[in-house]
Design a protein around this motif. Structure first.
Motif, PDB file in Angstrom:
ATOM      1  N   LEU A  28       1.032  -1.260  -0.125  1.00  0.00           N
ATOM      2  CA  LEU A  28      -0.228  -0.044   0.019  1.00  0.00           C
ATOM      3  C   LEU A  28       0.905   1.290  -0.064  1.00  0.00           C
ATOM      4  CD1 LEU A  28      -2.828  -0.854   2.652  1.00  0.00           C
ATOM      5  CD2 LEU A  28      -2.766  -1.330   0.029  1.00  0.00           C
ATOM      6  N   ARG A  29       0.386   2.485  -0.512  1.00  0.00           N
ATOM      7  CA  ARG A  29       0.950   3.470  -0.451  1.00  0.00           C
ATOM      8  C   ARG A  29       0.165   4.489   0.176  1.00  0.00           C
ATOM      9  NH1 ARG A  29       3.843   7.588  -4.251  1.00  0.00           N
ATOM     10  NH2 ARG A  29       2.940   9.702  -3.449  1.00  0.00           N
ATOM     11  N   TYR A  30       0.767   5.407   0.929  1.00  0.00           N
ATOM     12  CA  TYR A  30       0.195   6.495   1.790  1.00  0.00           C
ATOM     13  C   TYR A  30       0.841   7.707   1.464  1.00  0.00           C
ATOM     14  CZ  TYR A  30      -2.029   2.963   4.758  1.00  0.00           C
ATOM     15  OH  TYR A  30      -2.782   1.813   5.071  1.00  0.00           O
ATOM     16  N   ASP A  31       0.245   8.415   0.630  1.00  0.00           N
ATOM     17  CA  ASP A  31       0.757  10.090   0.860  1.00  0.00           C
ATOM     18  C   ASP A  31       1.036  10.724   1.866  1.00  0.00           C
ATOM     19  OD1 ASP A  31       0.408   9.830  -2.274  1.00  0.00           O
ATOM     20  OD2 ASP A  31      -1.433  10.788  -2.045  1.00  0.00           O
ATOM     21  N   SER A  32       0.546  10.445   2.804  1.00  0.00           N
ATOM     22  CA  SER A  32       0.690  10.819   4.362  1.00  0.00           C
ATOM     23  C   SER A  32       0.205   9.578   5.150  1.00  0.00           C
ATOM     24  CB  SER A  32      -0.136  12.015   4.916  1.00  0.00           C
ATOM     25  OG  SER A  32       0.158  12.191   6.244  1.00  0.00           O
ATOM     26  N   ILE A  33       1.225   9.068   6.066  1.00  0.00           N
ATOM     27  CA  ILE A  33       0.981   8.013   6.728  1.00  0.00           C
ATOM     28  C   ILE A  33      -0.339   7.943   7.585  1.00  0.00           C
ATOM     29  CG2 ILE A  33       2.231   8.836   9.035  1.00  0.00           C
ATOM     30  CD1 ILE A  33       2.240   5.348   7.767  1.00  0.00           C
ATOM     31  N   ASP A  34      -0.927   9.146   8.042  1.00  0.00           N
ATOM     32  CA  ASP A  34      -2.322   9.367   8.580  1.00  0.00           C
ATOM     33  C   ASP A  34      -3.466   9.431   7.771  1.00  0.00           C
ATOM     34  OD1 ASP A  34      -1.679  11.735   7.733  1.00  0.00           O
ATOM     35  OD2 ASP A  34      -2.048  12.895   9.597  1.00  0.00           O
ATOM     36  N   GLY A  35      -2.926   9.334   6.256  1.00  0.00           N
ATOM     37  CA  GLY A  35      -3.980   9.430   5.249  1.00  0.00           C
ATOM     38  C   GLY A  35      -4.720   8.094   4.858  1.00  0.00           C
ATOM     39  N   PRO A  36      -5.542   8.049   3.951  1.00  0.00           N
ATOM     40  CA  PRO A  36      -6.248   6.937   3.190  1.00  0.00           C
ATOM     41  C   PRO A  36      -5.097   6.279   2.307  1.00  0.00           C
ATOM     42  CG  PRO A  36      -6.724   8.932   1.884  1.00  0.00           C
ATOM     43  CD  PRO A  36      -6.011   9.292   3.042  1.00  0.00           C
ATOM     44  N   ALA A  37      -5.262   4.986   2.285  1.00  0.00           N
ATOM     45  CA  ALA A  37      -4.270   3.894   1.464  1.00  0.00           C
ATOM     46  C   ALA A  37      -4.602   3.932  -0.132  1.00  0.00           C
ATOM     47  CB  ALA A  37      -4.232   2.610   1.961  1.00  0.00           C
ATOM     48  N   ARG A  38      -3.685   3.708  -0.935  1.00  0.00           N
ATOM     49  CA  ARG A  38      -4.037   3.241  -2.155  1.00  0.00           C
ATOM     50  C   ARG A  38      -3.109   2.059  -2.554  1.00  0.00           C
ATOM     51  NH1 ARG A  38      -2.243   7.694  -6.316  1.00  0.00           N
ATOM     52  NH2 ARG A  38      -0.752   8.348  -4.937  1.00  0.00           N
ATOM     53  N   ASN A  39      -3.850   1.066  -3.233  1.00  0.00           N
ATOM     54  CA  ASN A  39      -3.362  -0.030  -3.536  1.00  0.00           C
ATOM     55  C   ASN A  39      -2.193   0.042  -4.783  1.00  0.00           C
ATOM     56  OD1 ASN A  39      -4.378  -2.726  -2.086  1.00  0.00           O
ATOM     57  ND2 ASN A  39      -6.162  -1.144  -2.052  1.00  0.00           N
ATOM     58  N   LEU A  40      -1.220  -0.586  -4.533  1.00  0.00           N
ATOM     59  CA  LEU A  40      -0.382  -0.712  -5.882  1.00  0.00           C
ATOM     60  C   LEU A  40      -0.942  -2.048  -6.493  1.00  0.00           C
ATOM     61  CD1 LEU A  40       3.302  -0.250  -4.650  1.00  0.00           C
ATOM     62  CD2 LEU A  40       1.581   1.500  -5.623  1.00  0.00           C
ATOM     63  N   PRO A  41      -0.561  -1.987  -7.770  1.00  0.00           N
ATOM     64  CA  PRO A  41      -0.931  -3.327  -8.521  1.00  0.00           C
ATOM     65  C   PRO A  41      -0.171  -4.552  -7.722  1.00  0.00           C
ATOM     66  CG  PRO A  41      -0.159  -1.799 -10.013  1.00  0.00           C
ATOM     67  CD  PRO A  41       0.180  -1.262  -8.481  1.00  0.00           C
ATOM     68  N   THR A  42      -1.195  -5.652  -7.874  1.00  0.00           N
ATOM     69  CA  THR A  42      -0.758  -6.862  -7.067  1.00  0.00           C
ATOM     70  C   THR A  42      -0.589  -7.920  -8.164  1.00  0.00           C
ATOM     71  OG1 THR A  42      -2.004  -6.129  -5.020  1.00  0.00           O
ATOM     72  CG2 THR A  42      -1.265  -8.662  -5.206  1.00  0.00           C
ATOM     73  N   PRO A  43       0.539  -8.555  -8.372  1.00  0.00           N
ATOM     74  CA  PRO A  43       0.847  -9.685  -9.229  1.00  0.00           C
ATOM     75  C   PRO A  43       0.437 -10.915  -8.813  1.00  0.00           C
ATOM     76  CG  PRO A  43       3.125  -9.200  -8.304  1.00  0.00           C
ATOM     77  CD  PRO A  43       1.944  -8.154  -7.745  1.00  0.00           C
ATOM     78  N   ARG A  44      -0.187 -11.943  -9.804  1.00  0.00           N
ATOM     79  CA  ARG A  44      -0.784 -13.027  -8.995  1.00  0.00           C
ATOM     80  C   ARG A  44       0.156 -13.943  -8.290  1.00  0.00           C
ATOM     81  NH1 ARG A  44      -2.526 -15.623 -14.535  1.00  0.00           N
ATOM     82  NH2 ARG A  44      -0.542 -14.820 -15.172  1.00  0.00           N
ATOM     83  N   GLU A  45       1.535 -13.732  -8.634  1.00  0.00           N
ATOM     84  CA  GLU A  45       2.513 -14.514  -7.668  1.00  0.00           C
ATOM     85  C   GLU A  45       2.257 -14.359  -6.099  1.00  0.00           C
ATOM     86  OE1 GLU A  45       4.005 -14.380 -12.095  1.00  0.00           O
ATOM     87  OE2 GLU A  45       3.102 -12.892 -10.270  1.00  0.00           O
TER      88      GLU A  45
END
Length: 306
Positions: free
Chosen positions: A129-146
């Motif tokens: 997950l990426r957080y623009d700010s640690i106390d903010g909402p999350a954004r998912n990076l792409p998740t490979p099947r592996e």
């Protein structure tokens, strides 16, 4: 990292005795200090990641239950830790206001980008997950099947980021004692798996960082039953073609430190590389949360851990 008490009460007391008995072993070259940290907070413990500020005076720490805190460090004239003051522990958010759900909050790897954004890797549901700010909402990076094929309790334990924003992650276990650890890389919006890292028996990958020298540092830990843990740090020259010039930077004695899982590599005022590690106490009363520091390429003062 273990997600259950390692021992029952009686065995735990034996472990305590074993850890106390290990104090007479000589520390690896470059040892600076081992500072036991505690605070009155029901969420305290289980720390699996740490990122130090460039000056070594403040930090961001991450637990394996989706908790995080920022803190400041007091140091003496030699630069050794003498105190820690941290904020109350808060919970990572999902995409909205609510904290991450149970079963999806097993946060392990921590990396802070040059722009201040925060990346976190997870074990139970392997993803980053990426957080623009640690106390903010999350954004998912792409998740490979592996990622979905990794062992549930031993997935993306280690995470590091380069100065160009490239992410590197690897699982705690490779699946076989003689199978290398796969290293995954995220750049230009895509994951690939360009190279592996040799696995040595019982040593498991638990933390990673890229130092100010550009080298890739891997923290590994081996569990020795009632005798406790040993830790090792290897570093590698990092390039597009892989990892080379392997060096063993330190290897601790069995039971010398607790369950070290997070690592931050930074440069002190003397120009020497410092390794700051944090121990996961597994929320057990007979283990401890400690910050352990070593210095590379410079002689260390003769100091004993507390």
């Amino acid at each position: 990292m273990p997600k259950r008490p390692v021992f029952a009460l009686t065995a735990g007391m034996v472990l305590v005795l074993g850890l106390q008995g290990s104090a007479s072993q000589p520390y690896a070259a470059g040892f600076l200090s081992a500072f036991t940290w505690s605070m009155s907070d029901d969420r305290f413990g289980g720390f699996s990641g740490i990122e130090m500020a460039d000056d070594g005076m403040s930090f961001l720490a991450l637990s394996d239950r989706g908790g995080w805190t920022r803190g400041t460090i007091t140091r003496d004239a030699q630069g050794l830790i003498t105190g820690i003051d941290a904020r109350p522990i808060r919970l990572l958010r999902g995409r909205f206001e609510a904290p991450l759900d149970d079963g999806r909050n097993d946060s392990e790897g921590l990396a802070v980008a040059p722009d201040g954004s925060v990346y976190i890797s997870f074990e139970s549901v392997a993803r980053v997950l990426r957080y623009d700010s640690i106390d903010g909402p999350a954004r998912n990076l792409p998740t490979p099947r592996e990622f979905g094929r990794l062992q549930t309790n031993s997935a993306l334990e280690a995470l590091a980021i380069g100065p160009d924003g490239t992410l590197y992650t690897l699982p705690e276990r490779s699946g076989e004692l003689d199978r290398p650890f796969p290293v995954w890389r995220f750049r230009n919006g895509k994951w690939d798996q360009p190279f592996d890292l040799r696995r040595d028996g019982g040593y498991l990958a638990v933390g990673a960082d890229i130092g100010p020298d550009g080298r890739f540092y891997l923290l590994e830990r081996e569990f020795h039953g009632i005798l406790g843990f040993s830790s090792r740090i290897r570093s590698f020259a990092l390039s597009d073609s892989g990892l080379a010039d392997e060096r063993t930077e330190l290897q601790s004695g069995i039971g010398q430190h607790d369950n070290l899982e997070g690592i931050s590599v930074w440069q002190d005022a003397s120009g020497a590389i410092r390794l700051t590690m944090i121990a996961d106490d597994n929320y057990n009363f007979f283990q401890k949360t400690e910050l352990v520091e070593y210095r590379l390429s410079s002689p260390a003062p003769s100091v004993q851990g507390d």
